[in-house]
Design a protein around this motif. Structure first.
Motif, PDB file in Angstrom:
ATOM      1  N   LEU A  28       0.699  -1.322   0.041  1.00  0.00           N
ATOM      2  CA  LEU A  28      -0.006   0.052  -0.265  1.00  0.00           C
ATOM      3  C   LEU A  28       1.022   1.324  -0.093  1.00  0.00           C
ATOM      4  CD1 LEU A  28      -2.739   1.220   0.276  1.00  0.00           C
ATOM      5  CD2 LEU A  28      -2.409   1.293   2.442  1.00  0.00           C
ATOM      6  N   ALA A  29       0.664   2.013  -0.989  1.00  0.00           N
ATOM      7  CA  ALA A  29       1.403   3.409  -1.179  1.00  0.00           C
ATOM      8  C   ALA A  29       0.284   4.530  -0.690  1.00  0.00           C
ATOM      9  CB  ALA A  29       1.959   3.808  -2.543  1.00  0.00           C
ATOM     10  N   VAL A  30       0.608   5.388   0.327  1.00  0.00           N
ATOM     11  CA  VAL A  30       0.011   6.470   0.831  1.00  0.00           C
ATOM     12  C   VAL A  30       0.717   7.825   0.665  1.00  0.00           C
ATOM     13  CG1 VAL A  30      -1.115   7.280   2.875  1.00  0.00           C
ATOM     14  CG2 VAL A  30      -0.940   4.733   2.505  1.00  0.00           C
ATOM     15  N   TYR A  31      -0.052   8.760   0.071  1.00  0.00           N
ATOM     16  CA  TYR A  31       0.357  10.027  -0.030  1.00  0.00           C
ATOM     17  C   TYR A  31      -0.512  10.966   0.446  1.00  0.00           C
ATOM     18  CZ  TYR A  31      -2.264  11.204  -4.502  1.00  0.00           C
ATOM     19  OH  TYR A  31      -3.289  11.378  -5.101  1.00  0.00           O
ATOM     20  N   LEU A  32       0.069  12.281   0.738  1.00  0.00           N
ATOM     21  CA  LEU A  32      -1.017  13.439   1.271  1.00  0.00           C
ATOM     22  C   LEU A  32      -1.203  14.485   0.193  1.00  0.00           C
ATOM     23  CD1 LEU A  32       0.199  13.833   4.959  1.00  0.00           C
ATOM     24  CD2 LEU A  32      -1.534  12.253   4.193  1.00  0.00           C
ATOM     25  N   GLY A  33      -2.194  14.877  -0.253  1.00  0.00           N
ATOM     26  CA  GLY A  33      -2.289  15.958  -1.383  1.00  0.00           C
ATOM     27  C   GLY A  33      -2.764  17.140  -0.668  1.00  0.00           C
ATOM     28  N   VAL A  34      -1.794  18.137  -0.174  1.00  0.00           N
ATOM     29  CA  VAL A  34      -2.169  19.427   0.175  1.00  0.00           C
ATOM     30  C   VAL A  34      -2.332  20.322  -0.680  1.00  0.00           C
ATOM     31  CG1 VAL A  34      -1.450  21.131   1.915  1.00  0.00           C
ATOM     32  CG2 VAL A  34      -0.749  18.661   2.457  1.00  0.00           C
ATOM     33  N   ASN A  35      -3.589  20.830  -0.815  1.00  0.00           N
ATOM     34  CA  ASN A  35      -3.968  21.952  -1.777  1.00  0.00           C
ATOM     35  C   ASN A  35      -3.776  23.233  -1.316  1.00  0.00           C
ATOM     36  OD1 ASN A  35      -5.906  20.486  -4.034  1.00  0.00           O
ATOM     37  ND2 ASN A  35      -5.870  19.384  -2.350  1.00  0.00           N
ATOM     38  N   LEU A  36      -2.781  24.075  -2.069  1.00  0.00           N
ATOM     39  CA  LEU A  36      -2.669  25.442  -1.584  1.00  0.00           C
ATOM     40  C   LEU A  36      -3.137  26.371  -2.926  1.00  0.00           C
ATOM     41  CD1 LEU A  36       1.139  25.323  -0.140  1.00  0.00           C
ATOM     42  CD2 LEU A  36      -1.080  25.122   1.076  1.00  0.00           C
ATOM     43  N   GLU A  37      -4.130  26.908  -2.343  1.00  0.00           N
ATOM     44  CA  GLU A  37      -5.151  27.758  -3.388  1.00  0.00           C
ATOM     45  C   GLU A  37      -5.188  29.189  -3.101  1.00  0.00           C
ATOM     46  OE1 GLU A  37      -7.713  23.684  -4.299  1.00  0.00           O
ATOM     47  OE2 GLU A  37      -8.446  25.468  -3.115  1.00  0.00           O
ATOM     48  N   HIS A  38      -5.241  30.094  -4.105  1.00  0.00           N
ATOM     49  CA  HIS A  38      -5.651  31.473  -3.945  1.00  0.00           C
ATOM     50  C   HIS A  38      -6.658  31.674  -5.012  1.00  0.00           C
ATOM     51  CE1 HIS A  38      -5.067  35.577  -3.162  1.00  0.00           C
ATOM     52  NE2 HIS A  38      -4.572  35.941  -4.171  1.00  0.00           N
ATOM     53  N   PHE A  39      -7.633  32.968  -4.437  1.00  0.00           N
ATOM     54  CA  PHE A  39      -8.818  33.073  -5.167  1.00  0.00           C
ATOM     55  C   PHE A  39      -8.989  34.617  -5.469  1.00  0.00           C
ATOM     56  CE2 PHE A  39      -9.420  29.242  -2.817  1.00  0.00           C
ATOM     57  CZ  PHE A  39     -10.345  28.604  -3.531  1.00  0.00           C
ATOM     58  N   ALA A  40      -9.720  34.962  -6.579  1.00  0.00           N
ATOM     59  CA  ALA A  40      -9.626  36.218  -6.989  1.00  0.00           C
ATOM     60  C   ALA A  40     -10.832  36.789  -5.797  1.00  0.00           C
ATOM     61  CB  ALA A  40     -10.364  36.215  -8.324  1.00  0.00           C
ATOM     62  N   PHE A  41     -10.582  38.099  -5.614  1.00  0.00           N
ATOM     63  CA  PHE A  41     -11.439  38.814  -4.545  1.00  0.00           C
ATOM     64  C   PHE A  41     -12.711  39.611  -5.383  1.00  0.00           C
ATOM     65  CE2 PHE A  41     -12.819  42.873  -2.233  1.00  0.00           C
ATOM     66  CZ  PHE A  41     -13.215  42.238  -1.123  1.00  0.00           C
ATOM     67  N   ALA A 265      -1.863  10.366  12.543  1.00  0.00           N
ATOM     68  CA  ALA A 265      -1.186   9.725  13.689  1.00  0.00           C
ATOM     69  C   ALA A 265      -1.302   8.093  13.537  1.00  0.00           C
ATOM     70  CB  ALA A 265      -1.414  10.024  14.968  1.00  0.00           C
ATOM     71  N   HIS A 266      -2.595   7.569  13.214  1.00  0.00           N
ATOM     72  CA  HIS A 266      -3.123   6.467  13.021  1.00  0.00           C
ATOM     73  C   HIS A 266      -2.342   6.003  11.559  1.00  0.00           C
ATOM     74  CE1 HIS A 266      -5.707   2.782  13.024  1.00  0.00           C
ATOM     75  NE2 HIS A 266      -5.600   2.975  11.508  1.00  0.00           N
ATOM     76  N   VAL A 267      -2.170   6.574  10.648  1.00  0.00           N
ATOM     77  CA  VAL A 267      -1.718   6.162   9.325  1.00  0.00           C
ATOM     78  C   VAL A 267      -0.035   6.248   9.666  1.00  0.00           C
ATOM     79  CG1 VAL A 267      -0.886   7.030   7.106  1.00  0.00           C
ATOM     80  CG2 VAL A 267      -3.289   7.017   7.855  1.00  0.00           C
ATOM     81  N   ALA A 268       0.612   7.164  10.386  1.00  0.00           N
ATOM     82  CA  ALA A 268       1.971   7.081  10.588  1.00  0.00           C
ATOM     83  C   ALA A 268       2.499   6.013  11.384  1.00  0.00           C
ATOM     84  CB  ALA A 268       2.207   8.325  11.143  1.00  0.00           C
ATOM     85  N   ALA A 269       1.665   5.526  12.262  1.00  0.00           N
ATOM     86  CA  ALA A 269       2.012   4.459  13.181  1.00  0.00           C
ATOM     87  C   ALA A 269       2.156   3.030  12.531  1.00  0.00           C
ATOM     88  CB  ALA A 269       0.885   4.224  14.238  1.00  0.00           C
ATOM     89  N   ARG A 270       1.903   3.092  11.216  1.00  0.00           N
ATOM     90  CA  ARG A 270       1.780   1.742  10.303  1.00  0.00           C
ATOM     91  C   ARG A 270       2.791   2.118   9.343  1.00  0.00           C
ATOM     92  NH1 ARG A 270      -2.240  -1.887  10.877  1.00  0.00           N
ATOM     93  NH2 ARG A 270      -0.699  -3.121   9.843  1.00  0.00           N
ATOM     94  N   ARG A 271       3.707   3.144   9.458  1.00  0.00           N
ATOM     95  CA  ARG A 271       4.710   3.199   8.429  1.00  0.00           C
ATOM     96  C   ARG A 271       5.642   2.326   8.134  1.00  0.00           C
ATOM     97  NH1 ARG A 271       7.058   8.253   8.698  1.00  0.00           N
ATOM     98  NH2 ARG A 271       5.647   9.227  10.577  1.00  0.00           N
ATOM     99  N   ASP A 272       5.991   1.457   8.975  1.00  0.00           N
ATOM    100  CA  ASP A 272       6.929   0.366   8.394  1.00  0.00           C
ATOM    101  C   ASP A 272       5.959  -0.685   7.721  1.00  0.00           C
ATOM    102  OD1 ASP A 272       8.945   1.353  10.108  1.00  0.00           O
ATOM    103  OD2 ASP A 272       8.373   0.014  11.738  1.00  0.00           O
ATOM    104  N   ASP A 273       4.738  -0.693   7.730  1.00  0.00           N
ATOM    105  CA  ASP A 273       3.891  -1.528   6.829  1.00  0.00           C
ATOM    106  C   ASP A 273       3.456  -0.842   5.577  1.00  0.00           C
ATOM    107  OD1 ASP A 273       3.970  -3.436   9.066  1.00  0.00           O
ATOM    108  OD2 ASP A 273       2.287  -2.347  10.071  1.00  0.00           O
ATOM    109  N   ILE A 274       3.698   0.171   5.355  1.00  0.00           N
ATOM    110  CA  ILE A 274       3.301   0.917   3.880  1.00  0.00           C
ATOM    111  C   ILE A 274       4.453   1.987   3.479  1.00  0.00           C
ATOM    112  CG2 ILE A 274       0.805   1.062   4.965  1.00  0.00           C
ATOM    113  CD1 ILE A 274       1.749   4.167   5.607  1.00  0.00           C
ATOM    114  N   TRP A 275       4.330   2.181   2.037  1.00  0.00           N
ATOM    115  CA  TRP A 275       5.193   3.108   1.358  1.00  0.00           C
ATOM    116  C   TRP A 275       4.517   4.566   1.769  1.00  0.00           C
ATOM    117  CZ3 TRP A 275       5.919   3.868  -4.241  1.00  0.00           C
ATOM    118  CH2 TRP A 275       7.077   4.682  -4.422  1.00  0.00           C
ATOM    119  N   LEU A 276       5.047   5.226   2.757  1.00  0.00           N
ATOM    120  CA  LEU A 276       4.383   6.468   2.962  1.00  0.00           C
ATOM    121  C   LEU A 276       5.449   7.549   2.178  1.00  0.00           C
ATOM    122  CD1 LEU A 276       2.889   8.108   4.771  1.00  0.00           C
ATOM    123  CD2 LEU A 276       4.346   8.090   6.318  1.00  0.00           C
ATOM    124  N   THR A 277       4.675   8.236   1.037  1.00  0.00           N
ATOM    125  CA  THR A 277       5.601   8.593   0.054  1.00  0.00           C
ATOM    126  C   THR A 277       4.943  10.074  -0.628  1.00  0.00           C
ATOM    127  OG1 THR A 277       6.709   8.021  -1.992  1.00  0.00           O
ATOM    128  CG2 THR A 277       4.458   6.955  -1.711  1.00  0.00           C
TER     129      THR A 277
END
Length: 295
Positions: A28-41, A265-277
């Motif tokens: 299982l490969a797991v990644y976080l997609g953090v969206n940084l967005e800017h909007f017109a006023f 934290a629940h995901v990170a606790a299993r980092r040895d069992d997954i590909w955290l990438t």
């Protein structure tokens, strides 16, 4: 009756595909997609906390801007505390608006991926020359700032025209996050050759969950945990990819951040069992090692 189709990929059931492993024999490969967005006023699209009644829509604009001013910085602290990598999906307008935020992610070694110019616009309705120009403009800004071209793209609002994958491949992109049809990377056809479709969640994603379905902070955290636990079990049979899509103006709110911390934290606790990438590392592994094993 023959329905209109897209011709981008074939139907192949997930239990009838070649088997493979992720690095280190992980499934299982797991990644976080953090969206940084800017909007017109005062104009354009944007998620809403409350229905807008007039422009300038100060309430919703300021609510979204909280994410860049406060929420994203709280999330950076959370990522550091849990030692989590991230793929940062960046509107190119962020480089003018909040360069310090991009610098903070750069110092962490996070991947910077393309996310259009601004989420105040959609690229799907544009004529092909204008859409090409949008992609080129955003790509040039990210490349100039980071010193390397982005490998992946997520369209603002997942908005595509009939030629978006073609334009992305022609612009040098190696993967897209626009298509949510699978739990494995899939090759999609373009007029410039193959483009990799990486799984990007529309369920484990705070905008559909919190803005559209009105799920609570605890509900969204439990969604992450349950999805992770189930996919970890499923990955015994097939290698899988799980993305978690996050927007700082939503999950950066203090009461939501508290529950997000518990879930991550629940995901990170299993980092040895997954590909955290990061999504880009998954893409490179697919291009370099699995090119002939993906459907």
């Amino acid at each position: 009756m023959s329905l209109p189709g897209h011709g981008r990929y074939d139907y192949v059931p997930i239990d009838r595909r070649p088997d493979y492993d992720w690095p280190g024999g992980k499934r299982l490969a797991v990644y976080l997609g953090v969206n940084l967005e800017h909007f017109a006023f005062g104009e354009g699209a944007g998620a809403e906390l409350a229905p807008a009644v007039e422009q300038p829509d100060v309430l919703n604009y300021a609510w979204r801007d909280y994410g860049n001013r406060v929420g994203a910085w709280r999330m950076l602290d959370l990522l550091d505390r849990l030692d989590l990598p991230a793929t940062v999906l960046v509107n190119s307008a962020m480089y003018d608006y909040a360069p310090a935020l991009l610098e903070a992610h750069r110092r962490r070694g996070d991947e910077i991926a393309g996310h259009g110019r601004t989420n105040a616009e959609r690229q799907g309705p544009l004529p092909e020359p204008e859409e090409r120009a949008l992609i080129e403009e955003a790509t040039d800004i990210l490349t100039g700032a980071e010193g390397v071209a982005p490998e992946g793209w997520l369209s603002p609002w997942i908005s595509e025209s009939h030629v978006t994958p073609d334009l992305l491949a022609e612009a040098g992109y190696r993967y897209t996050l626009n298509w949510c049809m699978d739990d494995q990377p899939v090759w999609i056809r373009t007029r410039a050759g193959r483009l990799l479709s990486l799984p990007y969640p529309q369920e484990v994603n705070d905008i559909p969950a919190i803005v559209a379905r009105k799920d609570g902070a605890r509900d969204f955290a439990e969604m992450i945990i349950d999805n992770f636990d189930e996919m970890l079990e499923q990955s015994v049979a097939q290698p899988l990819v799980m993305g978690i899509a996050l927007h700082p103006y939503l999950v950066g709110q203090p009461y939501r951040l508290r529950h997000l911390r518990r879930a991550l934290a629940h995901v990170a606790a299993r980092r040895d069992d997954i590909w955290l990438t990061r999504a880009g590392e998954i893409s490179r592994y697919c291009h370099e090692t699995l090119a002939d094993r993906l459907v």
